[in-house]
Structures are given as C-alpha cells and as structure tokens.
Design a protein around this motif. Structure first.
Motif, PDB file in Angstrom:
ATOM      1  N   MET A   1       0.823  -1.203   0.000  1.00  0.00           N
ATOM      2  CA  MET A   1       0.000   0.000   0.000  1.00  0.00           C
ATOM      3  C   MET A   1       0.859   1.255   0.000  1.00  0.00           C
ATOM      4  O   MET A   1       0.560   2.192  -0.701  1.00  0.00           O
ATOM      5  N   ASN A   2       1.939   1.282   0.771  1.00  0.00           N
ATOM      6  CA  ASN A   2       2.836   2.440   0.801  1.00  0.00           C
ATOM      7  C   ASN A   2       4.155   2.155   0.069  1.00  0.00           C
ATOM      8  O   ASN A   2       5.097   2.923   0.173  1.00  0.00           O
ATOM      9  N   LYS A   3       4.179   1.035  -0.675  1.00  0.00           N
ATOM     10  CA  LYS A   3       5.448   0.575  -1.240  1.00  0.00           C
ATOM     11  C   LYS A   3       6.054   1.516  -2.272  1.00  0.00           C
ATOM     12  O   LYS A   3       7.249   1.457  -2.525  1.00  0.00           O
ATOM     13  N   HIS A   4       5.261   2.388  -2.834  1.00  0.00           N
ATOM     14  CA  HIS A   4       5.767   3.330  -3.838  1.00  0.00           C
ATOM     15  C   HIS A   4       6.322   4.616  -3.221  1.00  0.00           C
ATOM     16  O   HIS A   4       6.936   5.419  -3.901  1.00  0.00           O
ATOM     17  N   LEU A   5       6.125   4.813  -1.928  1.00  0.00           N
ATOM     18  CA  LEU A   5       6.499   6.077  -1.289  1.00  0.00           C
ATOM     19  C   LEU A   5       8.000   6.158  -1.017  1.00  0.00           C
ATOM     20  O   LEU A   5       8.629   5.185  -0.624  1.00  0.00           O
ATOM     21  N   LYS A   6       8.541   7.348  -1.248  1.00  0.00           N
ATOM     22  CA  LYS A   6       9.926   7.679  -0.936  1.00  0.00           C
ATOM     23  C   LYS A   6       9.920   9.025  -0.222  1.00  0.00           C
ATOM     24  O   LYS A   6       9.017   9.830  -0.410  1.00  0.00           O
ATOM     25  N   THR A   7      10.911   9.266   0.579  1.00  0.00           N
ATOM     26  CA  THR A   7      10.996  10.523   1.327  1.00  0.00           C
ATOM     27  C   THR A   7      11.005  11.696   0.352  1.00  0.00           C
ATOM     28  O   THR A   7      11.794  11.719  -0.590  1.00  0.00           O
ATOM     29  N   ASN A   8      10.116  12.648   0.591  1.00  0.00           N
ATOM     30  CA  ASN A   8       9.981  13.801  -0.304  1.00  0.00           C
ATOM     31  C   ASN A   8      10.979  14.899   0.066  1.00  0.00           C
ATOM     32  O   ASN A   8      11.635  14.830   1.112  1.00  0.00           O
ATOM     33  N   PRO A   9      11.125  15.929  -0.785  1.00  0.00           N
ATOM     34  CA  PRO A   9      12.078  17.007  -0.484  1.00  0.00           C
ATOM     35  C   PRO A   9      11.880  17.667   0.883  1.00  0.00           C
ATOM     36  O   PRO A   9      12.879  17.895   1.587  1.00  0.00           O
ATOM     37  N   PRO A  10      10.642  17.960   1.330  1.00  0.00           N
ATOM     38  CA  PRO A  10      10.520  18.511   2.684  1.00  0.00           C
ATOM     39  C   PRO A  10      11.013  17.549   3.769  1.00  0.00           C
ATOM     40  O   PRO A  10      11.597  17.980   4.766  1.00  0.00           O
ATOM     41  N   GLY A  11      10.814  16.269   3.574  1.00  0.00           N
ATOM     42  CA  GLY A  11      11.305  15.278   4.535  1.00  0.00           C
ATOM     43  C   GLY A  11      12.824  15.208   4.547  1.00  0.00           C
ATOM     44  O   GLY A  11      13.444  15.143   5.604  1.00  0.00           O
ATOM     45  N   LEU A  12      13.425  15.243   3.366  1.00  0.00           N
ATOM     46  CA  LEU A  12      14.886  15.248   3.276  1.00  0.00           C
ATOM     47  C   LEU A  12      15.455  16.505   3.929  1.00  0.00           C
ATOM     48  O   LEU A  12      16.443  16.441   4.674  1.00  0.00           O
ATOM     49  N   ALA A  13      14.822  17.646   3.661  1.00  0.00           N
ATOM     50  CA  ALA A  13      15.277  18.909   4.250  1.00  0.00           C
ATOM     51  C   ALA A  13      15.177  18.860   5.774  1.00  0.00           C
ATOM     52  O   ALA A  13      16.075  19.353   6.474  1.00  0.00           O
ATOM     53  N   LEU A  14      14.114  18.255   6.278  1.00  0.00           N
ATOM     54  CA  LEU A  14      13.941  18.141   7.733  1.00  0.00           C
ATOM     55  C   LEU A  14      15.070  17.306   8.335  1.00  0.00           C
ATOM     56  O   LEU A  14      15.697  17.710   9.321  1.00  0.00           O
ATOM     57  N   ILE A  15      15.351  16.163   7.748  1.00  0.00           N
ATOM     58  CA  ILE A  15      16.424  15.308   8.259  1.00  0.00           C
ATOM     59  C   ILE A  15      17.755  16.054   8.215  1.00  0.00           C
ATOM     60  O   ILE A  15      18.501  16.085   9.200  1.00  0.00           O
ATOM     61  N   HIS A  16      18.046  16.680   7.086  1.00  0.00           N
ATOM     62  CA  HIS A  16      19.316  17.398   6.958  1.00  0.00           C
ATOM     63  C   HIS A  16      19.411  18.564   7.937  1.00  0.00           C
ATOM     64  O   HIS A  16      20.483  18.825   8.498  1.00  0.00           O
ATOM     65  N   THR A  40      24.928   6.149  11.854  1.00  0.00           N
ATOM     66  CA  THR A  40      25.608   5.433  12.929  1.00  0.00           C
ATOM     67  C   THR A  40      26.281   4.158  12.417  1.00  0.00           C
ATOM     68  O   THR A  40      26.950   3.471  13.171  1.00  0.00           O
ATOM     69  N   PHE A  41      26.094   3.869  11.135  1.00  0.00           N
ATOM     70  CA  PHE A  41      26.720   2.712  10.522  1.00  0.00           C
ATOM     71  C   PHE A  41      26.984   3.016   9.048  1.00  0.00           C
ATOM     72  O   PHE A  41      26.429   3.956   8.490  1.00  0.00           O
ATOM     73  N   TYR A  42      27.862   2.218   8.463  1.00  0.00           N
ATOM     74  CA  TYR A  42      28.240   2.386   7.062  1.00  0.00           C
ATOM     75  C   TYR A  42      27.424   1.457   6.167  1.00  0.00           C
ATOM     76  O   TYR A  42      26.648   0.628   6.656  1.00  0.00           O
ATOM     77  N   GLU A  43      27.636   1.573   4.875  1.00  0.00           N
ATOM     78  CA  GLU A  43      26.876   0.790   3.888  1.00  0.00           C
ATOM     79  C   GLU A  43      26.946  -0.706   4.162  1.00  0.00           C
ATOM     80  O   GLU A  43      25.974  -1.422   3.928  1.00  0.00           O
ATOM     81  N   ASP A  44      28.088  -1.184   4.644  1.00  0.00           N
ATOM     82  CA  ASP A  44      28.266  -2.616   4.890  1.00  0.00           C
ATOM     83  C   ASP A  44      27.791  -3.062   6.277  1.00  0.00           C
ATOM     84  O   ASP A  44      27.950  -4.218   6.658  1.00  0.00           O
ATOM     85  N   LEU A  62      26.764   8.025   1.564  1.00  0.00           N
ATOM     86  CA  LEU A  62      26.330   7.194   2.692  1.00  0.00           C
ATOM     87  C   LEU A  62      24.866   7.458   3.005  1.00  0.00           C
ATOM     88  O   LEU A  62      24.078   6.513   3.169  1.00  0.00           O
ATOM     89  N   PHE A  63      24.491   8.717   3.074  1.00  0.00           N
ATOM     90  CA  PHE A  63      23.087   9.062   3.365  1.00  0.00           C
ATOM     91  C   PHE A  63      22.155   8.479   2.303  1.00  0.00           C
ATOM     92  O   PHE A  63      21.124   7.892   2.633  1.00  0.00           O
ATOM     93  N   LYS A  64      22.528   8.600   1.030  1.00  0.00           N
ATOM     94  CA  LYS A  64      21.691   8.081  -0.066  1.00  0.00           C
ATOM     95  C   LYS A  64      21.564   6.563  -0.010  1.00  0.00           C
ATOM     96  O   LYS A  64      20.552   6.008  -0.434  1.00  0.00           O
ATOM     97  N   THR A  65      22.571   5.903   0.531  1.00  0.00           N
ATOM     98  CA  THR A  65      22.543   4.445   0.653  1.00  0.00           C
ATOM     99  C   THR A  65      21.753   4.002   1.883  1.00  0.00           C
ATOM    100  O   THR A  65      21.019   3.010   1.827  1.00  0.00           O
ATOM    101  N   ILE A  66      21.909   4.734   2.978  1.00  0.00           N
ATOM    102  CA  ILE A  66      21.294   4.340   4.253  1.00  0.00           C
ATOM    103  C   ILE A  66      19.802   4.686   4.310  1.00  0.00           C
ATOM    104  O   ILE A  66      18.992   3.917   4.833  1.00  0.00           O
ATOM    105  N   LEU A  67      19.416   5.847   3.785  1.00  0.00           N
ATOM    106  CA  LEU A  67      18.020   6.301   3.894  1.00  0.00           C
ATOM    107  C   LEU A  67      17.008   5.265   3.413  1.00  0.00           C
ATOM    108  O   LEU A  67      15.996   5.041   4.086  1.00  0.00           O
ATOM    109  N   PRO A  68      17.220   4.604   2.268  1.00  0.00           N
ATOM    110  CA  PRO A  68      16.229   3.611   1.822  1.00  0.00           C
ATOM    111  C   PRO A  68      15.971   2.488   2.827  1.00  0.00           C
ATOM    112  O   PRO A  68      14.876   1.926   2.857  1.00  0.00           O
TER     113      PRO A  68
END
Length: 151
Positions: A1-16, A40-44, A62-68
């Motif tokens: 049901m929510n499988k297509h959702l990804k963090t939007n620009p306002p959400g990314l801005a909030l985290i950053h 708190t951890f790396y890609e591996d 790292l952020f682009k890899t971890i966020l998903p």
C-alpha cells in the motif's frame, strides 16, 4: 500500500536540518558514534567508531545508501495508507529514533489505527529525550515532524 512512497524534499530537508553534516565521527547525545548526516553505521553495516573521518561526497553517498533502509522499515511497520508527507515524517522519526523504537511506539499504533488522528502529534512530542534528558533539538525536531505529518 505504501510501497511506492519515498521521502519527499521537505522530509529530506527536515532530516538534513536536524542532523547536519559532520565529517568526523562524534558522540551524539545518546552516546552513539555518528558521522555524516546522522549515520551510525556504514553501507556494509559496520558501526561508526571514534576517529572515523569521511569526505563530503562520502557523507552524501552514505546518506543516499542508508536512507532507503529506513524507508523500508517504515513501509513494513505501517499498515495504513499514508500521504507522502506522513511517510516522510515517519522516516525522519525512524532515522533518528530507530526501527525498534518505531515498532514499540504508541505513535505507530495510532498511525496504523487512523493516520488522521490528531493525537498523533502528541505521540511525536513524547520522543524528546536523548542520553536520559530532554533535548531542545529533539523537541524542535518532533514538532517539525508532526507539522510535516499533518501538512
């Protein structure tokens, strides 16, 4: 049901905004080694440790890899349909508080019961402590997440 959702620009801005980018490992208020955009951890899966240093590009990658991973945790935990802003606010919360805290929270229970329930704002606000004390930055972050959630 929510499988297509990804963090939007306002959400990314909030985290950053609340994580900021630090290229040398530091202890967060909860006593956890952190680097880059609040990772708190790396890609591996290796944990960040004292003395670690990364470049700005490594922090971005790292952020682009971890966020998903956090997006997937929210998708798995939430059974009710969400708007993009609701999803993004919950990803920010989970990125900061962790999957285990999301799963055991009354916040999640209320979201799954009725995502439009206005009392969800108070559930965000409860998560304001770090290292055993109330932190003004977490109070502001939870308010920003709640505001995004209900916008």
């Amino acid at each position: 049901m929510n499988k297509h959702l990804k963090t939007n620009p306002p959400g990314l801005a909030l985290i950053h905004e609340f994580e900021s980018c630090r290229l040398e490992a530091y202890l967060c208020p909860a006593g956890i080694w952190t680097i880059g955009w609040g990772c708190t951890f790396y890609e591996d899966g290796t944990r960040v440790k004292k003395g670690d240093r990364i470049s700005k590009k490594q922090a971005e990658d790292l952020f682009k890899t971890i966020l998903p991973r956090f997006e997937e945790q929210v998708r798995k935990a939430v059974t009710a349909p969400l708007t993009l802003n609701q999803f993004s606010a919950l990803v920010s919360f989970t990125f900061n508080c962790g999957e285990a805290n999301l799963k055991k929270s009354t916040l999640l229970k209320k979201v799954n019961a009725n995502p439009a329930d206005r009392s969800i704002a108070a559930e965000f606000a409860k998560w304001k402590n770090g290292g055993g004390r109330e932190l003004p930055g977490l109070v502001r972050r939870r308010k920003a997440e709640s505001d995004l959630y209900f916008s």
